[in-house]
Motif scaffolding. Structure first.
Motif, PDB file in Angstrom:
ATOM      1  N   ASP A   1       0.819  -1.217   0.000  1.00  0.00           N
ATOM      2  CA  ASP A   1       0.000   0.000   0.000  1.00  0.00           C
ATOM      3  C   ASP A   1       0.848   1.260   0.000  1.00  0.00           C
ATOM      4  O   ASP A   1       0.556   2.224  -0.708  1.00  0.00           O
ATOM      5  N   LYS A   2       1.909   1.267   0.785  1.00  0.00           N
ATOM      6  CA  LYS A   2       2.740   2.472   0.930  1.00  0.00           C
ATOM      7  C   LYS A   2       3.692   2.696  -0.234  1.00  0.00           C
ATOM      8  O   LYS A   2       4.139   3.815  -0.452  1.00  0.00           O
ATOM      9  N   THR A   3       4.004   1.640  -0.982  1.00  0.00           N
ATOM     10  CA  THR A   3       4.930   1.787  -2.112  1.00  0.00           C
ATOM     11  C   THR A   3       4.228   1.745  -3.463  1.00  0.00           C
ATOM     12  O   THR A   3       4.847   2.002  -4.481  1.00  0.00           O
ATOM     13  N   ASN A   4       2.953   1.405  -3.447  1.00  0.00           N
ATOM     14  CA  ASN A   4       2.195   1.265  -4.686  1.00  0.00           C
ATOM     15  C   ASN A   4       2.752   0.135  -5.562  1.00  0.00           C
ATOM     16  O   ASN A   4       2.762   0.229  -6.783  1.00  0.00           O
ATOM     17  N   ILE A   5       3.227  -0.911  -4.904  1.00  0.00           N
ATOM     18  CA  ILE A   5       3.696  -2.123  -5.573  1.00  0.00           C
ATOM     19  C   ILE A   5       2.662  -3.201  -5.258  1.00  0.00           C
ATOM     20  O   ILE A   5       2.206  -3.298  -4.117  1.00  0.00           O
ATOM     21  N   SER A   6       2.323  -3.998  -6.239  1.00  0.00           N
ATOM     22  CA  SER A   6       1.312  -5.027  -5.977  1.00  0.00           C
ATOM     23  C   SER A   6       1.837  -6.020  -4.938  1.00  0.00           C
ATOM     24  O   SER A   6       3.034  -6.309  -4.882  1.00  0.00           O
ATOM     25  N   ILE A   7       0.922  -6.514  -4.137  1.00  0.00           N
ATOM     26  CA  ILE A   7       1.304  -7.475  -3.103  1.00  0.00           C
ATOM     27  C   ILE A   7       1.861  -8.744  -3.735  1.00  0.00           C
ATOM     28  O   ILE A   7       2.777  -9.366  -3.187  1.00  0.00           O
ATOM     29  N   SER A   8       1.368  -9.123  -4.894  1.00  0.00           N
ATOM     30  CA  SER A   8       1.884 -10.325  -5.547  1.00  0.00           C
ATOM     31  C   SER A   8       3.329 -10.118  -6.003  1.00  0.00           C
ATOM     32  O   SER A   8       4.160 -11.027  -5.862  1.00  0.00           O
ATOM     33  N   MET A   9       3.656  -8.939  -6.522  1.00  0.00           N
ATOM     34  CA  MET A   9       5.035  -8.660  -6.925  1.00  0.00           C
ATOM     35  C   MET A   9       5.946  -8.638  -5.707  1.00  0.00           C
ATOM     36  O   MET A   9       7.041  -9.206  -5.721  1.00  0.00           O
ATOM     37  N   LEU A  10       5.496  -8.010  -4.657  1.00  0.00           N
ATOM     38  CA  LEU A  10       6.284  -7.952  -3.427  1.00  0.00           C
ATOM     39  C   LEU A  10       6.554  -9.363  -2.899  1.00  0.00           C
ATOM     40  O   LEU A  10       7.684  -9.695  -2.537  1.00  0.00           O
ATOM     41  N   ALA A  11       5.538 -10.199  -2.877  1.00  0.00           N
ATOM     42  CA  ALA A  11       5.692 -11.571  -2.406  1.00  0.00           C
ATOM     43  C   ALA A  11       6.676 -12.343  -3.279  1.00  0.00           C
ATOM     44  O   ALA A  11       7.538 -13.074  -2.765  1.00  0.00           O
ATOM     45  N   MET A  12       6.577 -12.180  -4.593  1.00  0.00           N
ATOM     46  CA  MET A  12       7.493 -12.882  -5.492  1.00  0.00           C
ATOM     47  C   MET A  12       8.928 -12.410  -5.298  1.00  0.00           C
ATOM     48  O   MET A  12       9.869 -13.207  -5.323  1.00  0.00           O
ATOM     49  N   MET A  13       9.109 -11.108  -5.061  1.00  0.00           N
ATOM     50  CA  MET A  13      10.450 -10.587  -4.816  1.00  0.00           C
ATOM     51  C   MET A  13      10.995 -11.096  -3.490  1.00  0.00           C
ATOM     52  O   MET A  13      12.152 -11.504  -3.403  1.00  0.00           O
ATOM     53  N   GLU A  14      10.167 -11.085  -2.466  1.00  0.00           N
ATOM     54  CA  GLU A  14      10.603 -11.565  -1.154  1.00  0.00           C
ATOM     55  C   GLU A  14      10.978 -13.041  -1.187  1.00  0.00           C
ATOM     56  O   GLU A  14      11.867 -13.470  -0.457  1.00  0.00           O
ATOM     57  N   ASN A  15      10.311 -13.807  -2.017  1.00  0.00           N
ATOM     58  CA  ASN A  15      10.571 -15.240  -2.109  1.00  0.00           C
ATOM     59  C   ASN A  15      11.603 -15.593  -3.172  1.00  0.00           C
ATOM     60  O   ASN A  15      11.896 -16.764  -3.385  1.00  0.00           O
ATOM     61  N   GLY A  16      12.151 -14.567  -3.821  1.00  0.00           N
ATOM     62  CA  GLY A  16      13.230 -14.777  -4.771  1.00  0.00           C
ATOM     63  C   GLY A  16      12.819 -15.265  -6.134  1.00  0.00           C
ATOM     64  O   GLY A  16      13.643 -15.775  -6.884  1.00  0.00           O
TER      65      GLY A  16
END
Length: 70
Positions: free
Chosen positions: A24-39
């Motif tokens: 919400d604060k970065t305007n990045i989709s949660i799915s993209m964030l999750a994929m980045m966090e999981n490599g």
């Protein structure tokens, strides 16, 4: 899997934030964030800049500091 990006989750958890809050604060989709966090995804340069600014870190230190292979 992209090891260097897995620290994103650690940083987020240390700050006591949920993926939804960061998304919400970065305007990045949660799915993209999750994929980045999981490599599974590296993210665009724009996405990397948004996260670096949000976490108050340089893009290099957040995404590339540990990306050396000797």
């Amino acid at each position: 899997m992209i090891k260097v990006l897995t620290d994103l989750k650690k940083i987020r958890l240390e700050k006591g934030l949920t993926q939804q809050e960061v998304a919400d604060k970065t305007n990045i989709s949660i799915s993209m964030l999750a994929m980045m966090e999981n490599g599974y995804r590296r993210g665009s340069d724009e996405t990397k800049i948004k996260l670096a600014n949000f976490y108050k870190k340089s893009v290099d230190s957040l995404f590339f500091a540990n990306d050396y292979h000797f």
